[in-house]
Every structure is written in structure tokens, then in C-alpha cells.
Design an enzyme around this catalytic site. Structure first.
Site, PDB file in Angstrom:
ATOM      1  N   GLU A  12       0.861  -1.174   0.000  1.00 17.10           N
ATOM      2  CA  GLU A  12       0.000   0.000   0.000  1.00 17.10           C
ATOM      3  C   GLU A  12       0.893   1.218   0.000  1.00 17.10           C
ATOM      4  O   GLU A  12       1.672   1.413   0.915  1.00 17.10           O
ATOM      5  CB  GLU A  12      -0.909  -0.028   1.230  1.00 17.10           C
ATOM      6  CG  GLU A  12      -2.006  -1.061   1.037  1.00 17.10           C
ATOM      7  CD  GLU A  12      -2.731  -1.426   2.313  1.00 17.10           C
ATOM      8  OE1 GLU A  12      -2.344  -0.919   3.374  1.00 17.10           O
ATOM      9  OE2 GLU A  12      -3.674  -2.227   2.229  1.00 17.10           O
ATOM     10  N   GLY A  13       0.819   1.982  -1.072  1.00 11.12           N
ATOM     11  CA  GLY A  13       1.669   3.159  -1.175  1.00 11.12           C
ATOM     12  C   GLY A  13       0.947   4.380  -0.647  1.00 11.12           C
ATOM     13  O   GLY A  13      -0.141   4.286  -0.081  1.00 11.12           O
ATOM     14  N   VAL A  17      -3.359   1.200  -3.554  1.00 14.88           N
ATOM     15  CA  VAL A  17      -2.861  -0.175  -3.495  1.00 14.88           C
ATOM     16  C   VAL A  17      -1.913  -0.447  -4.662  1.00 14.88           C
ATOM     17  O   VAL A  17      -2.115   0.050  -5.770  1.00 14.88           O
ATOM     18  CB  VAL A  17      -4.046  -1.173  -3.571  1.00 14.88           C
ATOM     19  CG1 VAL A  17      -3.562  -2.605  -3.363  1.00 14.88           C
ATOM     20  CG2 VAL A  17      -5.094  -0.828  -2.522  1.00 14.88           C
ATOM     21  N   LYS A  33      -0.078   0.459  -9.892  1.00 17.01           N
ATOM     22  CA  LYS A  33      -0.507   1.300  -8.769  1.00 17.01           C
ATOM     23  C   LYS A  33      -1.890   1.833  -9.055  1.00 17.01           C
ATOM     24  O   LYS A  33      -2.095   2.547 -10.042  1.00 17.01           O
ATOM     25  CB  LYS A  33       0.447   2.485  -8.587  1.00 17.01           C
ATOM     26  CG  LYS A  33       1.760   2.076  -7.986  1.00 17.01           C
ATOM     27  CD  LYS A  33       2.652   3.276  -7.747  1.00 17.01           C
ATOM     28  CE  LYS A  33       4.039   2.771  -7.394  1.00 17.01           C
ATOM     29  NZ  LYS A  33       4.498   3.087  -6.094  1.00 17.01           N
ATOM     30  N   ASP A 128       9.180  13.722  -2.080  1.00 23.14           N
ATOM     31  CA  ASP A 128       8.785  12.751  -1.046  1.00 23.14           C
ATOM     32  C   ASP A 128       9.723  11.537  -1.054  1.00 23.14           C
ATOM     33  O   ASP A 128       9.274  10.406  -0.942  1.00 23.14           O
ATOM     34  CB  ASP A 128       7.325  12.326  -1.289  1.00 23.14           C
ATOM     35  CG  ASP A 128       6.722  11.602  -0.084  1.00 23.14           C
ATOM     36  OD1 ASP A 128       7.181  11.844   1.055  1.00 23.14           O
ATOM     37  OD2 ASP A 128       5.810  10.780  -0.272  1.00 23.14           O
TER      38      ASP A 128
END
Length: 302
Positions: A12-13, A17, A33, A128
């Protein structure tokens, strides 16, 4: 979506999912993704689709390749090349008391910088970076994943599973509410990741934005206009912050030699204008003894 079949859920990013899948016609294994957005009723913004389509052009040996962008039932699927291991899982798998070989640490850092230079030259920030989105293969290659997604979708405060998005790798200018940040935010993140690759523990592991800022201040001293012009005018800066004097990098980071600590200190400079660029970092003496000819992107093309 008919061209691909899901094999299994693999994680799970930040945005939804992730499945392991296969391209039916060729048998190529891919990572799929499924993007979930905050306000799903409105569907996927066209700006996001435009941003994401541009990412297909980011082709570099140290960047996870975006193969396809697909829509199904107003859901967006991003199809990436598949790598089975991320850096966080790899570091966690190393037995206690053992560390990565110094030359592999050096090679990983060099490759991460090569990938980031390629993107920065194309005005794409990551924003990020963290060990979870650095993927590795069995041949010592490391690749940056999830490039540009922060710009396309924004960085949510929480993963859709309500897990808080980690702040450990976030640059101080972002933590202090700067809206005019640029490429130095990625260099800061890479610096914190460098320390973690070598020592197997996060350098600054805050559990809130203010705690994160305070942990950085405990190591570097509380920032002020003297060391970082205009920091005191950033929206989240408070004159009431505790006044730390700062400590020693060498005492806080294990398994990095003198040259490595010098480079790390330059990557973690408070003032983004004085922080070393990724391109300059590649020329640092720390990398002098690295055999660059064997690296997948040993000839950087701009």
C-alpha cells in the site's frame, strides 16, 4: 486494463494499493498502482493526468520506468516496471550488528544522485523521497520510484489507510511552511537517506512536524536569520522555539568515513541556497574511489 492481469497485492503506497501484475501479451511482470484520490467523486483531475503523462518521458537507468497510464471506472492505474525489493525492506533484512559494505553505500548514493540530477535538469522534483520509494535489484542497481506524483496528486497528510506519511526525510524549509521550495528539498532527503543506508537507523525520526524540526535543531542548532537568511519570516517559524546549540554529526551517524561526513554535512545545510546541489555532490572526493564505469548510468546524458 484488459492488457494486464493482477497477480497479487504487494503493498500500500501513499496513493493507493500496489499490485504485482503481468502484461498478457508479452508476459512482462509489472507493478500496477491504483491511485485513490481524496475527493474521488470528482474523478481524476486532468492536470494530474497531464503531469503523469509527462513522467513517461523520464527514462533513466536509476528511475523506475512508468510504462503506461490507464483509466478504468474513473480509477487511474499507473503501470511501472517491477522491482521486488525496496531499500527499507532491504535494510530491515540485514542482521543486527551487520551493515552494508562501505562501497555499496557509496554506489547507492551515487546512483540516487544520478537519478535526481536527471529529473532536476527536467524541472521535476520528487518532494517525497524515502527508503520505501527507492527500489533495488540483485545486481546493486537502485532506482527512484514515485517521481512527480507529489506534484500531480499533492502529498497527503495520511496514506489512504490512515497511516501518517513519514516526515523523517522532509527538508526544514518544507517543515517551516515555505511555499517557494525547489530542488534542494530532494538533496536534504537524500542526505538523510545516506545516513540511514550507512547506519541502518533514521537520522531524524520525529513523530510530528514540530518534533521533526526539533530533532533537526538538536543536531544542527536552532536555525535563525544568521545561519539561514529570512528563515524567521517563514510562516511556521516561532521565536519561542527552544534554542539548541547543536551537536556533532560524527557522534550521531555511524559507519560513514570523514569524506562521507563532509559530504553529508553539505547535503544537510539549513539554508537551501547554500546546500550542495546534486550535481556538485557527485564531484565530491567521497566518490573518488568508486568504480563508476560499472554503474548503469555511468554516462549521464542531459
Amino acid at each position: 486494463m484488459d492488457e494486464y492481469a493482477k497477480i497479487e497485492k504487494i503493498g500500500e503506497g501513499t496513493y493507493g494499493v500496489v499490485y504485482k501484475g503481468v502484461h498478457k501479451a508479452t508476459g512482462q511482470i509489472v507493478a500496477m498502482k491504483k491511485i485513490r484520490l481524496e475527493n474521488e467523486e470528482e474523478g481524476v483531475p486532468s492536470t494530474a493526468i497531464r503531469e503523469i503523462s509527462l513522467l513517461k518521458e523520464l527514462q533513466h537507468p536509476n528511475i523506475v520506468c512508468l510504462l503506461d497510464v490507464l483509466m478504468q471506472d474513473s480509477r487511474l492505474y499507473l503501470i511501472f516496471e517491477f522491482l521486488s525489493m525496496d531499500l527499507k525492506k532491504y535494510l530491515d533484512s540485514i542482521p543486527s550488528g551487520q551493515y552494508l559494505e562501505a562501497m555499496l553505500v557509496k554506489s547507492y548514493l551515487y546512483q540516487i544522485l544520478q537519478g535526481i540530477i536527471f529529473c532536476h535538469a527536467r524541472r521535476v522534483l520528487h518532494r517525497d523521497l524515502k527508503p520505501q520509494n527507492l527500489l533495488i535489484d540483485s545486481k546493486g542497481v537502485i532506482k527512484l520510484a514515485d517521481f512527480g506524483l507529489a506534484r500531480a496528486f499533492g502529498i497527503p497528510v495520511r496514506v489512504y489507510t490512515h497511516e501518517v506519511v513519514t516526515l523523517w526525510y522532509r527538508a526544514p524549509e518544507v517543515l517551516l511552511g515555505s511555499v517557494r521550495y525547489s530542488t534542494p528539498v530532494d538533496v536534504w532527503s537524500i542526505g538523510t537517506i545516506f545516513a540511514e543506508i550507512a547506519s541502518k537507523k533514521p537520522l531524524f525520526h520525529g513523530d510530528s512536524e514540530i518534533d521533526q524540526l526539533f530533532r533537526i535543531s538538536e543536531l544542527w542548532g536552532t536555525p535563525n536569520n544568521e545561519v539561514w537568511p529570512e528563515v524567521e519570516s517563514l510562516q511556521d517559524y516561532k521565536n519561542t522555539f527552544p534554542k539548541w546549540k547543536g551537536g556533532s554529526l560524527a557522534a550521531n551517524v555511524k559507519n560513514i568515513d570523514k569524506e562521507g561526513l563532509d559530504l553529508l554535512a553539505k547535503m544537510l545545510v539549513y539554508d537551501p541556497a547554500k546546500r550542495i546541489s546534486a550535481r556538485k555532490a557527485l564531484l565530491h572526493p567521497y566518490f573518488d574511489d568508486l568504480d563508476k564505469s560499472s554503474l548503469p548510468a555511468n554516462q549521464i546524458r542531459n
